[in-house]
Design an enzyme around this catalytic site. Structure first.
Site, mmCIF file in Angstrom:
data_model
loop_
_atom_site.group_PDB
_atom_site.id
_atom_site.type_symbol
_atom_site.label_atom_id
_atom_site.label_comp_id
_atom_site.label_asym_id
_atom_site.label_seq_id
_atom_site.Cartn_x
_atom_site.Cartn_y
_atom_site.Cartn_z
ATOM 1 N N GLU A 1 39.251 28.608 25.176
ATOM 2 C CA GLU A 1 38.008 27.938 25.549
ATOM 3 C C GLU A 1 38.153 27.164 26.858
ATOM 4 O OE1 GLU A 1 39.525 27.783 22.678
ATOM 5 O OE2 GLU A 1 38.152 27.872 20.983
ATOM 6 N N LEU A 2 39.304 26.551 27.051
ATOM 7 C CA LEU A 2 39.483 25.741 28.259
ATOM 8 C C LEU A 2 39.435 26.610 29.509
ATOM 9 C CD1 LEU A 2 39.985 22.984 29.514
ATOM 10 C CD2 LEU A 2 42.436 23.411 29.356
ATOM 11 N N ILE B 1 56.008 48.421 47.589
ATOM 12 C CA ILE B 1 56.760 47.932 46.423
ATOM 13 C C ILE B 1 56.364 48.674 45.145
ATOM 14 C CG2 ILE B 1 57.409 45.831 45.144
ATOM 15 C CD1 ILE B 1 58.386 46.020 48.106
ATOM 16 N N SER C 1 52.852 49.190 43.472
ATOM 17 C CA SER C 1 51.461 49.271 43.049
ATOM 18 C C SER C 1 50.527 49.273 44.257
ATOM 19 C CB SER C 1 51.115 48.109 42.124
ATOM 20 O OG SER C 1 51.344 46.885 42.763
ATOM 21 N N ARG D 1 45.252 29.984 33.961
ATOM 22 C CA ARG D 1 45.951 31.262 33.811
ATOM 23 C C ARG D 1 46.809 31.290 32.558
ATOM 24 N NH1 ARG D 1 47.049 35.124 37.593
ATOM 25 N NH2 ARG D 1 45.704 34.887 39.389
ATOM 26 N N CYS D 2 46.637 32.360 31.788
ATOM 27 C CA CYS D 2 47.439 32.511 30.579
ATOM 28 C C CYS D 2 48.143 33.857 30.615
ATOM 29 C CB CYS D 2 46.540 32.483 29.347
ATOM 30 S SG CYS D 2 45.627 30.951 29.209
ATOM 31 N N GLU E 1 64.691 33.923 37.429
ATOM 32 C CA GLU E 1 64.152 32.884 36.547
ATOM 33 C C GLU E 1 64.864 32.787 35.209
ATOM 34 O OE1 GLU E 1 60.042 34.457 37.070
ATOM 35 O OE2 GLU E 1 60.040 34.321 34.893
ATOM 36 N N GLU F 1 61.040 39.327 48.729
ATOM 37 C CA GLU F 1 60.006 38.504 49.344
ATOM 38 C C GLU F 1 60.673 37.599 50.376
ATOM 39 O OE1 GLU F 1 57.341 36.478 46.627
ATOM 40 O OE2 GLU F 1 57.495 34.709 47.901
ATOM 41 N N HIS G 1 50.085 38.049 49.324
ATOM 42 C CA HIS G 1 49.198 37.106 48.637
ATOM 43 C C HIS G 1 48.096 36.600 49.551
ATOM 44 C CE1 HIS G 1 53.202 37.034 46.790
ATOM 45 N NE2 HIS G 1 52.516 37.044 45.660
HETATM 46 N N1 GLN Z 1 56.435 47.564 41.243
HETATM 47 C C1 GLN Z 1 55.683 46.381 40.931
HETATM 48 C C2 GLN Z 1 54.406 46.371 41.740
HETATM 49 O O1 GLN Z 1 54.430 46.850 42.834
HETATM 50 C C3 GLN Z 1 56.454 45.139 41.238
HETATM 51 C C4 GLN Z 1 55.699 43.909 40.877
HETATM 52 C C5 GLN Z 1 56.461 42.639 41.036
HETATM 53 O O2 GLN Z 1 57.423 42.586 41.745
HETATM 54 N N2 GLN Z 1 56.038 41.596 40.413
HETATM 55 O O3 GLN Z 1 53.396 45.845 41.318
HETATM 56 ZN ZN ZN Z 2 57.400 41.277 43.726
#
Ligand code: GLN
Ligand code: ZN
Length: 771
Positions: A17-18, A433, A435, A517-518, A607, A667, A696
């Protein structure tokens, strides 16, 4: 008599809901009052869920982030927002996300960073020489009053002063600890204000106590709690996410009324803590796992807990290990699980029930919860014995992993020569990369297939149309190594998880990642097994459409592990090896199908690093080894790529090199060349594609900027080791942005080749690295 309390409850709401209320407000479709009403309703609901416990957290609710709330509570807001004319709520969202509603003026959003080792992201407090604090307790006091009016036994929750400073980042040379004194003045005022509001117990979180602290930070903790000790409030000092180790005596002796310990991760320390804890203090034990979704084994917990309760008597408090923010809200909304699996799982609401059961058993004897104990025992038995959990063939395969399986046949130098014969590529080869834009029609297509509105043939045909389009576009762009575009994938973990046995997906198991974001982490419940090939069809279809090489695209085992809820009945390491074996089978199937380049993404390898640096090596060993196992079974002529979504490699560069991928894409564009520093002191041996533009950002990257990035990289690394690519996948972008961006990227590569050709007599393929 044991007492129960909770450290925090999910605030996103049972049905998110939030999220929806926030997004409506930001769009300008709802008023601030409307948003606040939704928020108040969620708080009421949360308090109802926690009715049965003795002390209920208040102030754990947040419209966006609890660290940001703390900054506002301390009147610590960067100038760019503080002087805005906007109402307080809008200032709050400006700092959270750069703007409040869509009409509102934009400002730079605060930086988002991961909260300890969780997947929750907080807004980093910014400090500088100008930093001033000024208590703004209105919102918190109102929430306390609201709770008290509702009959809630409120225990306010604050982030501790030292952890707050530890989380902050300086904008100049100001050292966070320089601000401790003025900060403590405000904390003292806050405690006074809380006392006036009728509060008795106050929870102060100092999770940094589970990290390695230098002497000044330890000293700061001493100083802080001595400064707060005259407050008439009883302070429960909470630590979570790990063991105290050499902070144990410090934590025990800080002048507070009680200490909370994460008794899931630091169970081995409990007795030592009891030895050290002064006799007037209460000890809160976090016995219910707040980081995972498995039902607590109540009998086992009681076996362990009863003698401790005997020792502690009235000083024992019981709680979840940490805030329940990190698990989904309520299992009763879930419909997707099979009945058997449903009985193995507990979300936040169910964890509160477990907590009250434990308390009853401790206070009135196990007989008083006999029925619940027996049901719980049955669920544990069913999970332990289920044939769906245990797969002997998988176990045997893991047992029989040999070192040779993780070893390429020849060293990089030799195999790269072979690869360049099989794959004639220009210098500075270009690629992406994986996609490409996930258009509305692609998302609709997947949704239709999932709901059964279209059959498998129709779906496959449509996916092929998307692949076809994507290949044509890449040829038009003159990219060198192509991809199929990942149209069939909704998410890089979910796509594989859905095809692997041992994984289960919830329908409503949402967990807050940041703000509205969830994420819905998949659940690994059993031994991992790949029943059949997962990506071969898409990849070979794409390859059939072009003469250029098409990269196969896989998600690596460490990323699959780190982005899932994992089993608690075996080590993470073992689960990771099982995942690695499944991905290895896919890698080898792709190779058999003629795929010459295979990329295995390890977006989340970093991470997974433990909170304590002393434990990094052990993690990196099995993480790197798992990657090697899934990737290195191929022939020398097959080229392995990997991709990582960050560039702070300096501290783990040797582990990255040990993965031995032929090419790594990373990156870099947002890191101000941080990455490249690593190469000054470490000779990175294999090829590397430093992301030349930030995907981004909606801006079209400029050719010269990209040429500069690569020239800069070439100052640290041999040119023949360099690839040209964006810094991440393009699925969130639009084709209108992607085409000009990649056009410029290819022009940048051409520009670089001109100079390169001038320098070297003969144009060597980039993948060919000779001595
Ligand atoms: N191969 C994935 C894409 O191009 C890699 C995504 C990612 O690094 N988070 O979406
Ligand atoms: Zn990436």
């Amino acid at each position: 008599m044991a007492i129960t309390h909770n450290l925090g409850f999910p605030r996103i709401g049972k049905h998110r809901e939030l999220k929806f209320a926030l997004e409506k407000y930001w769009k300008g479709d709802a008023s601030a009052e409307n948003l606040q009403q939704h928020a108040a309703a969620i708080r009421q609901q949360n308090w109802q869920h926690q009715e049965a416990i003795d002390w209920v957290p208040v102030g754990d609710f947040s419209l966006y982030d609890q660290v940001l709330d703390m900054s506002f509570l301390l009147g610590h807001v960067p100038e760019r927002v503080a002087y805005s004319q906007a109402p307080e709520l809008d200032k709050y969202f400006q700092l959270a996300r750069g703007r409040s509603s869509n009409q509102c003026q934009c400002t730079q959003a605060g930086e988002l960073t991961k909260w300890f080792d969780t997947n929750y992201h907080y807004i980093v407090p910014e400090i500088s020489a100008q930093t001033r604090f000024q208590l703004q307790p209105k919102r918190l006091l109102a929430e306390i009053a609201e709770a008290q009016t509702s009959g809630v036994n409120a225990k306010p929750v604050l982030i501790g002063p030292v952890t707050y400073l530890w989380l902050s980042k300086t904008k100049d040379n100001t050292q966070p600890l320089d601000l401790l004194e003025p900060l403590l003045v405000v904390y003292n005022q806050l405690l006074d204000a809380l006392k006036k509001s009728g509060v008795e117990w106050l929870q102060i979180d100092e999770p940094i106590l589970v990290t390695e602290l230098s002497a000044p930070w330890k000293h700061a903790l001493e100083k802080a709690y001595h400064s707060l000790k005259n407050s008439p409030l009883k302070i429960l000092l909470t630590t979570y996410f790990g063991t105290l180790e050499d902070n144990l005596q410090l934590a025990c002796n800080l002048p507070c009324a009680g200490l909370h310990l994460d008794a899931t991760r630091a169970r081995a320390e409990v007795n030592k803590v009891i030895d050290w804890l002064p006799a007037h203090k209460v000890l809160s034990l976090g016995v219910i796992d707040g980081r995972n979704i498995w039902k607590t084994d109540l009998t086992k917990t009681l076996d362990w807990l009863e003698p401790i309760a005997e020792r502690l008597q009235n000083r024992l408090w019981l709680a979840p290990s940490c805030s329940l923010l990190h698990v989904p809200v309520d299992l009763t909304t879930e419909q997707e699980f099979e009945p058997e699996i449903q009985t193995w799982v507990a979300f936040a609401v169910q964890k509160i029930t477990e907590l009250t059961l434990l308390k009853t058993a401790i206070n009135s004897g196990r007989e008083s919860i006999a029925q619940a104990l027996s049901a719980n025992h049955q669920a544990q038995q069913s999970r332990r014995q289920s044939p769906r959990v245990h797969n002997l063939a998988v176990r045997n395969k893991v047992q029989n992993i040999s070192a040779a399986q993780s070893q390429r046949q020849s060293p990089f130098r030799e195999r790269s020569l072979l690869q360049s014969q099989h794959l004639p590529l220009p210098a500075f080869p270009t690629t992406t990369i994986g996609s490409f834009p996930q258009t509305k029609s692609i998302r609709q297509l997947r949704a239709q297939f999932k709901s059964g509105a279209i059959d498998s043939d129709t779906y496959q045909k449509n996916i092929q149309t998307e692949i076809h389009y994507c290949i044509r576009k890449q040829e038009e762009l003159e990219l060198d190594v192509l991809v199929h575009g990942e149209a069939e994938r909704n998410d890089m973990v979910e796509y594989f998880g859905e095809q692997l046995e041992g994984y289960v997906f919830s329908r409503y198991g949402w967990v807050q990642s940041y703000g509205s974001r969830c994420v819905k982490p998949p659940i690994i419940f059993g031994d991992i097994h790949r029943p059949k090939a997962m990506t071969v069809d898409c990849t070979t279809y794409a390859q059939s459409l072009t003469q250029k090489p098409v990269k196969g695209m896989l998600t690596g085992p460490v990323t699959l592990l780190n982005w899932s809820f994992v089993r608690d009945d075996q080590d993470r390491e073992l689960t990771c090896y099982q995942l690695a074996l499944a991905i290895r089978e896919e890698t080898l199937d792709l190779e058999d199908a003629g795929v010459k380049i295979i990329q295995i993404d390890e977006a989340a390898l970093r991470e997974g690093l433990p909170l304590r640096q002393s434990e990094w090596q052990q993690y990196l060993e099995w993480a790197v080894d798992s990657f090697r196992l899934c990737a290195n079974g191929v022939q020398d002529s097959t080229q392995i790529h990997t991709h990582m979504c960050y560039s702070n490699f300096n501290d783990i560069i040797e582990a990255i090199a040990a993965m031995d991928a032929d090419v790594i894409t990373i990156e870099t564009s947002r890191s101000n060349g941080e990455l490249l520093d690593a190469f000054n002191f470490f000779h990175y041996p294999n090829a590397i594609g430093p992301g030349v533009y930030d995907i981004h950002s909606p801006n079209t990257p400029n050719v010269n900027d990209m040429v500069k990035i690569i020239r800069n990289a070439a100052a640290h690394l041999p040119e023949k080791q360099l690839w040209i690519n964006p810094d991440c996948g393009l699925k969130t972008r639009q084709w209108e942005d992607v085409m000009p961006a990649l056009t410029n990227m290819v022009s940048a590569a051409k520009e670089l080749r001109k100079k390169h050709a001038g320098q070297t007599a003969e144009l060597k393929p980039a993948s060919m690295v000779s001595a």
